[in-house]
Structure formats: structure tokens, C-alpha cells
Write a protein that holds these residues in place. Structure first.
Motif, mmCIF file in Angstrom:
data_model
loop_
_atom_site.group_PDB
_atom_site.id
_atom_site.type_symbol
_atom_site.label_atom_id
_atom_site.label_comp_id
_atom_site.label_asym_id
_atom_site.label_seq_id
_atom_site.Cartn_x
_atom_site.Cartn_y
_atom_site.Cartn_z
ATOM 1 N N GLU A 59 0.923 -1.619 -0.107
ATOM 2 C CA GLU A 59 -0.220 0.081 0.114
ATOM 3 C C GLU A 59 0.606 0.955 0.146
ATOM 4 O O GLU A 59 0.289 2.286 -0.534
ATOM 5 C CB GLU A 59 -0.700 0.140 1.054
ATOM 6 C CG GLU A 59 -1.655 -1.145 1.582
ATOM 7 C CD GLU A 59 -1.517 -2.481 1.228
ATOM 8 O OE1 GLU A 59 -1.690 -3.313 1.392
ATOM 9 O OE2 GLU A 59 -0.109 -2.810 2.381
ATOM 10 N N VAL A 60 2.305 1.168 0.670
ATOM 11 C CA VAL A 60 2.987 1.973 0.853
ATOM 12 C C VAL A 60 3.259 2.531 -0.506
ATOM 13 O O VAL A 60 3.268 4.205 -0.884
ATOM 14 C CB VAL A 60 4.304 1.849 1.025
ATOM 15 C CG1 VAL A 60 5.424 2.875 1.051
ATOM 16 C CG2 VAL A 60 4.052 1.743 2.579
ATOM 17 N N GLY A 61 3.440 1.339 -2.109
ATOM 18 C CA GLY A 61 3.457 1.547 -2.563
ATOM 19 C C GLY A 61 2.592 2.956 -3.631
ATOM 20 O O GLY A 61 3.053 3.873 -4.319
ATOM 21 N N ASP A 62 1.654 2.182 -3.781
ATOM 22 C CA ASP A 62 0.423 3.778 -4.038
ATOM 23 C C ASP A 62 -0.033 4.739 -3.354
ATOM 24 O O ASP A 62 -0.172 5.378 -4.552
ATOM 25 C CB ASP A 62 -1.192 2.303 -4.212
ATOM 26 C CG ASP A 62 -1.192 0.902 -4.029
ATOM 27 O OD1 ASP A 62 -0.746 1.202 -5.479
ATOM 28 O OD2 ASP A 62 -1.983 -0.071 -3.524
ATOM 29 N N THR A 63 0.766 4.832 -2.265
ATOM 30 C CA THR A 63 0.875 6.553 -2.465
ATOM 31 C C THR A 63 2.011 6.185 -2.981
ATOM 32 O O THR A 63 1.699 8.018 -3.447
ATOM 33 C CB THR A 63 0.994 6.654 -0.961
ATOM 34 O OG1 THR A 63 -0.436 5.793 -0.187
ATOM 35 C CG2 THR A 63 0.614 8.287 -0.179
ATOM 36 N N LEU A 64 2.923 6.558 -2.969
ATOM 37 C CA LEU A 64 4.451 7.108 -3.568
ATOM 38 C C LEU A 64 3.972 7.327 -5.117
ATOM 39 O O LEU A 64 4.573 8.259 -5.564
ATOM 40 C CB LEU A 64 4.873 6.458 -2.764
ATOM 41 C CG LEU A 64 5.583 6.204 -1.981
ATOM 42 C CD1 LEU A 64 6.826 4.650 -1.849
ATOM 43 C CD2 LEU A 64 6.748 7.536 -1.192
ATOM 44 N N ARG A 65 3.384 7.100 -5.306
ATOM 45 C CA ARG A 65 2.852 6.567 -7.057
ATOM 46 C C ARG A 65 2.135 8.166 -7.141
ATOM 47 O O ARG A 65 2.455 8.971 -7.889
ATOM 48 C CB ARG A 65 1.686 5.764 -7.838
ATOM 49 C CG ARG A 65 2.383 4.959 -7.853
ATOM 50 C CD ARG A 65 1.834 4.106 -8.497
ATOM 51 N NE ARG A 65 2.130 2.662 -9.714
ATOM 52 C CZ ARG A 65 1.850 1.069 -9.902
ATOM 53 N NH1 ARG A 65 0.758 1.255 -9.424
ATOM 54 N NH2 ARG A 65 2.344 0.941 -10.445
ATOM 55 N N GLU A 66 1.604 9.012 -6.155
ATOM 56 C CA GLU A 66 0.096 9.927 -6.042
ATOM 57 C C GLU A 66 1.553 11.161 -5.655
ATOM 58 O O GLU A 66 1.333 12.231 -5.773
ATOM 59 C CB GLU A 66 -0.266 9.907 -5.197
ATOM 60 C CG GLU A 66 -1.829 8.821 -5.227
ATOM 61 C CD GLU A 66 -2.662 8.065 -4.480
ATOM 62 O OE1 GLU A 66 -2.514 9.455 -3.850
ATOM 63 O OE2 GLU A 66 -3.282 8.066 -5.300
ATOM 64 N N THR A 68 12.210 -12.938 -11.864
ATOM 65 C CA THR A 68 12.272 -11.660 -13.234
ATOM 66 C C THR A 68 11.392 -10.782 -12.433
ATOM 67 O O THR A 68 10.748 -10.764 -12.222
ATOM 68 C CB THR A 68 11.805 -12.148 -14.237
ATOM 69 O OG1 THR A 68 10.111 -13.163 -13.721
ATOM 70 C CG2 THR A 68 12.493 -13.833 -14.878
ATOM 71 N N LEU A 69 12.255 -9.383 -12.616
ATOM 72 C CA LEU A 69 11.890 -8.305 -12.457
ATOM 73 C C LEU A 69 11.008 -7.575 -13.254
ATOM 74 O O LEU A 69 11.220 -7.438 -14.317
ATOM 75 C CB LEU A 69 12.897 -7.805 -12.446
ATOM 76 C CG LEU A 69 13.298 -6.466 -11.368
ATOM 77 C CD1 LEU A 69 12.953 -6.427 -10.644
ATOM 78 C CD2 LEU A 69 14.805 -5.134 -11.385
ATOM 79 N N THR A 70 9.520 -7.030 -12.156
ATOM 80 C CA THR A 70 8.801 -6.904 -13.695
ATOM 81 C C THR A 70 8.057 -5.317 -13.155
ATOM 82 O O THR A 70 8.109 -5.256 -11.592
ATOM 83 C CB THR A 70 7.763 -7.836 -13.337
ATOM 84 O OG1 THR A 70 7.749 -8.769 -13.563
ATOM 85 C CG2 THR A 70 6.516 -7.535 -13.630
ATOM 86 N N ALA A 71 7.902 -4.649 -14.058
ATOM 87 C CA ALA A 71 7.645 -3.260 -13.543
ATOM 88 C C ALA A 71 5.803 -3.517 -13.172
ATOM 89 O O ALA A 71 5.140 -4.698 -13.119
ATOM 90 C CB ALA A 71 6.946 -2.248 -14.899
ATOM 91 N N GLY A 72 5.882 -2.549 -12.279
ATOM 92 C CA GLY A 72 4.597 -2.376 -11.069
ATOM 93 C C GLY A 72 4.910 -2.476 -9.864
ATOM 94 O O GLY A 72 6.241 -2.764 -9.018
ATOM 95 N N ILE A 73 4.173 -2.559 -9.090
ATOM 96 C CA ILE A 73 3.921 -3.574 -8.056
ATOM 97 C C ILE A 73 2.612 -4.535 -7.528
ATOM 98 O O ILE A 73 1.668 -4.026 -8.363
ATOM 99 C CB ILE A 73 3.137 -2.437 -6.624
ATOM 100 C CG1 ILE A 73 3.239 -1.022 -6.910
ATOM 101 C CG2 ILE A 73 2.817 -2.370 -5.291
ATOM 102 C CD1 ILE A 73 3.168 0.143 -6.689
ATOM 103 N N THR A 74 3.386 -5.183 -7.308
ATOM 104 C CA THR A 74 2.729 -6.870 -7.181
ATOM 105 C C THR A 74 1.252 -6.537 -6.010
ATOM 106 O O THR A 74 1.484 -5.792 -5.331
ATOM 107 C CB THR A 74 4.405 -7.639 -5.582
ATOM 108 O OG1 THR A 74 2.959 -9.399 -5.859
ATOM 109 C CG2 THR A 74 3.864 -7.686 -4.640
ATOM 110 N N SER A 75 0.953 -7.470 -6.469
ATOM 111 C CA SER A 75 -0.630 -7.849 -5.943
ATOM 112 C C SER A 75 -0.193 -9.313 -5.437
ATOM 113 O O SER A 75 -1.227 -10.127 -4.412
ATOM 114 C CB SER A 75 -1.584 -7.749 -6.795
ATOM 115 O OG SER A 75 -1.407 -8.677 -7.655
ATOM 116 N N ASP A 76 0.925 -9.670 -5.004
ATOM 117 C CA ASP A 76 0.742 -11.751 -4.728
ATOM 118 C C ASP A 76 -0.028 -11.463 -3.632
ATOM 119 O O ASP A 76 0.541 -10.432 -1.810
ATOM 120 C CB ASP A 76 1.960 -12.009 -4.595
ATOM 121 C CG ASP A 76 2.174 -12.197 -6.374
ATOM 122 O OD1 ASP A 76 1.394 -12.017 -7.144
ATOM 123 O OD2 ASP A 76 3.890 -12.047 -6.333
#
Length: 436
Positions: A379-386, A410-418
Motif C-alpha cells: 500500500e505504501v507504493g500506491d501512495t508514493l505513486r501519487e 524476473t524483475l517486473t514493472a509495477g507493484i505486486t498484488s501477490d
């Protein structure tokens, strides 16, 4: 200015230590001499911060990498020659001859071994000098001051007598005294330089041979003002089948925010990156392809922060002190590489969220440094995006196959939802076992 780091970082990345299992030092330590091993250890403790010096050392390693050479001296001869050259002799020929005459008399009367040891050591030193001369005739060597100095010393007019002296050839007492006075007194500076050169030769050959066997490459150092890191494939040098990942860090995107499940490979990737930076600043081969990097002032990691029960520090407080230490270095204006793995995992989720968010936002304002920060709290990532425009978000995925996790690393762009923690717990039948 020297490259700055600390014991915590060296321990996190397992860089140094002859007796540390799987350390990077142990990986490269295929040296044949004690002097070579000590030199290698010094190099590991003294990374460079000048691009020209780094690239110059890399070029020397590359030279030997391409030629697949072996250390030209036998261990027995070298050790005997080294012991002899490390000793002292008289300041005049007459003093040397007199001392040698006394040793020979003792040898003939009471079988004293000093005369025989002296003769054997001198012959070993002559053999060593001749072997080095032959080696340098066959190998041009890279165009460095050190190589040119040694070649000049061995080809000088006053060392021509070496050409007529063969290994195992008996020498008269007069010859022994003359040669000893010449090697250990007249040529004292030159022989010390030659020994130091041989230790460097030992390191160059050992390290380049390890690099060739493991398919390592060489990074290009750039001025710090370029503020860039790029590689098409970074992997962990101690893992023979490591998965490599590309990465670019630059002023516009100097913070990598990394997420992913446990066992997905976050820590290994972060260690791989830290090791690549550290080894590149040494001018050593790296487990990274096409790597270019702007030199940094230092490297700090926070991966395995221990508590300190003697001082009454909890794990969380130890984490806080670690972040404080790094913050002080960043605030002083140093251009750093900072790697934080799972910030504030020693506290509750709410505090960890708030602290991770606040610290990441603050560090991100220092665009002269590179930051890699991982967390489970996605959830930190979602706030930092803004709120931050200089972060790049990547994750290491978990792929579920018949309810069994697989990790491609393998490094993948984005934030995980795992969110597969409970699936793993259920697969291990922990709750069923406790109920029974």
C-alpha cells in the motif's frame, strides 16, 4: 576522497573474509602467494572512487582475462626466493664476502646450515628474476607504469649478468658475495618493486581466471556528474545459475521501490546490485553485463540488521539507528548507493507503513544518490505513486501452479498484488497438524 562503507554493509553482502563461507573474497582468492593474498585483501577493503583509476585497473584485469595465463613461478622456488630477498646484507662487497667466508667455515667445521641456506636462497632469487624476465619477453603486458618500471629494471645494463647465470649452476664464494651484494644492496629498491609487481601479477592472473570461468564482465566507470547506473543483466556472482535482471537508475528515476513475496528473490536481487556496485568500484570483474556506472562516494545497506541485547536495542530500534546513520551520510551531500530491505519489519504494520512512507519520500528528494527500498507493505507504493515522480516500481512475481508457488526471479514493472502466504501455510498443512 575514499569510498565509504561500513562493517554492516560488508556483512550484508558477504564481501570480505578469508574464512567467511561463500564470501566474495573467497570466491576470487585463487592467489598463489601470501603477498598476493594480502594485496587482494587490501583491494577488497579499499574500493576506488576515481573513474580513471577504476577503469585503469579493469583494463589490466581484462588484459589477463583475454590471455588465460598461469602464474609462472613454482611455489617452492618463490617462497625460498621471497625469504632470501626479505633479508638484509652488508653495505659493501668486502663485508658480504667476509660474512660469507665465516658461514662457509662454520659449514665445513660443524656442518652449520647457514651457508647452504644462503646459497639456495640466492639461486632461487636468480631463478625467480630469470623466470620473470622470460615471462615478460613472451607477454607484452598492459601499458601501465608498474609494468614498464619492472621491464626497465630487468633490462637495465647492470642486470645483464643474470642472462649468463642459470638455475642450479654452482657459484664460487666470490660470485655468491658479488651477486648477493648486488641483489640485496645495490638493487634493493628494484627487487622490492619486483616482489610487489609479482604480488600484483598473482592477483591479476587469479582474479581474471575466476572471472573467465564464471563468465563475468567488466564495468565502465563514469564521472559522478553523469549520475547513471545501467546494466542489461545483473546477477549474484556466487550463484552459478543465477537469474539476471536489467536495471537503470538515473537522476530522473533514482529510487527503485521493490515488492514481492517472501522467497520471490528480493533480497538476492538487492545483494546482487550492492555487490555489483562494490566490485565495480574496486575495478574488479562483475556479474553484470554491459554495466556502466557513475562513481559514488559510498554504499550502505540494511538487509540483516541484528538487534543488540547487550545495549538493550530491540530489532526495531536497531533498524531506526541504521536508517539514522544512513540519513546522516545522505544529508551531508554524499553521492551514495543505499539499499534497504524490508524497512521497519520489527514493528507493527501501521507504524511500518507510516515509517516506510515517510522515510522513502524524504530520501527520494536527494536525487544525487541511488536508493533501492523493498517492503511487504504494498500500500505504501500506491501512495508514493501519487506524491513522488522519481520512483520506479518493480516486483518479483510469484506464479501459482496447482496451488504451488513458483518463483521466476524476473524483475517486473509495477507493484505486486501477490498474497499467497496463507496458501503456503495451507500447503504445509500446519493448521491440520495442530488440530489433530
Amino acid at each position: 576522497m575514499s569510498f565509504i562503507t561500513d562493517k554492516q554493509t560488508l556483512d550484508d553482502l558477504n564481501i570480505t573474509g578469508k574464512f567467511s563461507p561463500h564470501s566474495l573474497f573467497s570466491l576470487f582468492n585463487a592467489t598463489q602467494t601470501r603477498g598476493g593474498e594480502k594485496l587482494l585483501d587490501r583491494m577488497f577493503h579499499q574500493p576506488l572512487s576515481d573513474p580513471a583509476a577504476i577503469n585503469s585497473r579493469s583494463d589490466v584485469f581484462k588484459y589477463f582475462h583475454e590471455r588465460n595465463l598461469s602464474f609462472p613461478f613454482s611455489a617452492a622456488v618463490f617462497q625460498e626466493a621471497e625469504a632470501y630477498l626479505g633479508g638484509s646484507t652488508g653495505s659493501s662487497f668486502l663485508m658480504v664476502a667476509g660474512d660469507l667466508l665465516r658461514k662457509k667455515a662454520l659449514h665445513l667445521t660443524i656442518k652449520d646450515e647457514q651457508y647452504g641456506q644462503f646459497q639456495s636462497g640466492l639461486l632461487a632469487a636468480i631463478d625467480l628474476l630469470n623466470t620473470l624476465q622470460d615471462f615478460l619477453r613472451k607477454v607484452d603486458g598492459p601499458a601501465t607504469t608498474q609494468f614498464e618500471t619492472v621491464k626497465k629494471a630487468l633490462n637495465a645494463h647492470r642486470t645483464k649478468w643474470l642472462d649468463g647465470t642459470q638455475a642450479g649452476q654452482p657459484l664460487t664464494l666470490f660470485q655468491l658475495a658479488r651477486y648477493d651484494h648486488f641483489i640485496r644492496h645495490v638493487l634493493r629498491e628494484e627487487t622490492e618493486s619486483i616482489l610487489d609487481f609479482i604480488y600484483h601479477l598473482d592477483v591479476y592472473i587469479a582474479v581474471s581466471n575466476v572471472a573467465r570461468a564464471r563468465n563475468f564482465s567488466y564495468a565502465q566507470a563514469l564521472p559522478k556528474e553523469k549520475n547513471i547506473f545501467r546494466s542489461t543483466a545483473v546477477s549474484h556472482p556466487a550463484l552459478e545459475k543465477a537469474v539476471a535482471n536489467p536495471l537503470v537508475l538515473q537522476e530522473e528515476q533514482n529510487v527503485l521501490f521493490l515488492t514481492g513475496a517472501n522467497m520471490a528473490g528480493k533480497s538476492t536481487f538487492m545483494k546482487s546490485l550492492g555487490i555489483a556496485f562494490y566490485m565495480a568500484h574496486m575495478g574488479f570483474p562483475v556479474s553484470a553485463k554491459d554495466m556502466q556506472f557513475s562513481v559514488r562516494d559510498g554504499l550502505y545497506t540494511s538487509i540483516n540488521v541484528p538487534d543488540n541485547l547487550n545495549l538493550g536495542y530491540s530489532h526495531f530500534y536497531a533498524e531506526v539507528l541504521r536508517v539514522k546513520k544512513v540519513a546522516e551520510e545522505v544529508a551531508e551531500g554524499n553521492d551514495l548507493v543505499v539499499i534497504f530491505d524490508e524497512l521497519f519489519k520489527g514493528t507493527n504494520v501501521k507504524d511500518a507503513y507510516d515509517a516506510t512512507l515517510a522515510v522513502t519520500k524524504e530520501f527520494s528528494t536527494y536525487r544525487n544518490s541511488f536508493f533501492v527500498i523493498s517492503t511487504h507493505i504494498i500500500e505504501v507504493g500506491d501512495t508514493l505513486r501519487e506524491t513522488c515522480d522519481n520512483l520506479q516500481f518493480s516486483y518479483l512475481p510469484t506464479i501459482m501452479e496447482n496451488n504451488v508457488p513458483r518463483y521466476p526471479y524476473t524483475l517486473t514493472a509495477g507493484i505486486t498484488s501477490d498474497r499467497h502466504g496463507m496458501v503456503i501455510i495451507e500447503n504445509e498443512k500446519i493448521l491440520e497438524m495442530m488440530e489433530e
